[in-house]
Design an enzyme around this catalytic site. Structure first.
Site: not given
Ligand SMILES: [Fe+2]
Length: 234
Positions: A103, A142, A152, A155, A157
């Site tokens: 991110y 990640y 994870r 994906h 959000h």
């Molecule tokens: Fe996330």
């Protein structure tokens, strides 16, 4: 007059406290909930109109000087109420990691490269047919320290507001065939019958020749938002 809040569909939602997903212990109240006695006020404001959404806000690959690294994709689908009626003019917001699984926010300490051409945030309004459409890159998986070897799945959000903050829905969209899905406590916290609703489908119609692969994911709103829209208060 506003429709009373309904809490239907709870069977499909994860428990607030899911031990395998450790941080859920920090995210739910320890005391009984206090019911809202004036839902009309809560559901009426603030109203999020079309004004602030810019024409290129839906294109996460066009927010910087150059294109971001990664697999360019189109993600599209319809926003529907509980009766399957398409909802026009709905604000849809997305945020995601870059193609390397990082991110842009400073809080993300994952040892993967940042991409100066990718912020990972976008938004759009559904059109008259209830369709949203984003152009982005496929996010990478990640690690997240929840448990040993915790990664994870890829994906995106999603946030949908309906007509007010009180009807906001936040969820995640996953990609078909991701080998990490069976190991993800976030996905696995959802009842088995409902997990597939969170996985997009590869879609040839949404795919753009020589340019991007396409994924389709319809979002069905339930509960307070759907009841309000059905009464035409939006
Ligand atoms: Fe996330």
């Amino acid at each position: 007059m506003a429709t009373p809040l309904r809490r239907d569909g709870r069977d499909a939602h994860p428990d607030r406290d899911h031990p395998a997903y450790r941080s859920t212990a920090l995210r739910h109240p320890k005391q009984p909930l206090v019911p809202l006695h004036d839902p009309e006020t809560e559901l009426a404001r603030p109203f999020l109109g079309a004004g602030p959404v810019a024409p290129l806000d839906h294109d996460l690959t066009a927010q910087h000087d150059g294109p971001p690294l990664g697999e360019r994709i189109v993600v599209t689908g319809r926003v529907l109420d509980g009766n399957g009626t398409p909802l026009a003019g709905q604000l849809v917001e997305v945020w995601q990691a870059n193609a390397s699984g990082r991110y842009a926010q400073a809080e993300d300490r994952h040892d993967a490269p940042l991409d100066p051409n990718f912020t990972g945030v976008g938004r759009c309004l559904t059109d008259a047919a209830g369709v949203y459409r984003f152009v982005t890159v496929k996010p990478g998986p990640y690690p997240w320290r929840n448990h040993d070897k915790a990664w994870r799945p890829s994906h995106i959000h999603f946030s949908l507001f309906g007509t007010a903050f009180a009807s906001r829905l936040i969820t995640q969209m996953y990609f078909p065939g991701d080998p990490l899905l069976p190991y993800d406590p976030v996905m696995q916290s959802v009842n088995p019958g409902a997990r597939e609703r969170m996985v997009a489908s590869f879609d040839l119609e949404a795919t753009v020749d020589q340019w991007a692969t396409g994924y389709r994911w319809d979002i069905v709103l339930r509960g307070p938002g759907a009841a309000l829209f059905e009464e035409g208060e939006g």
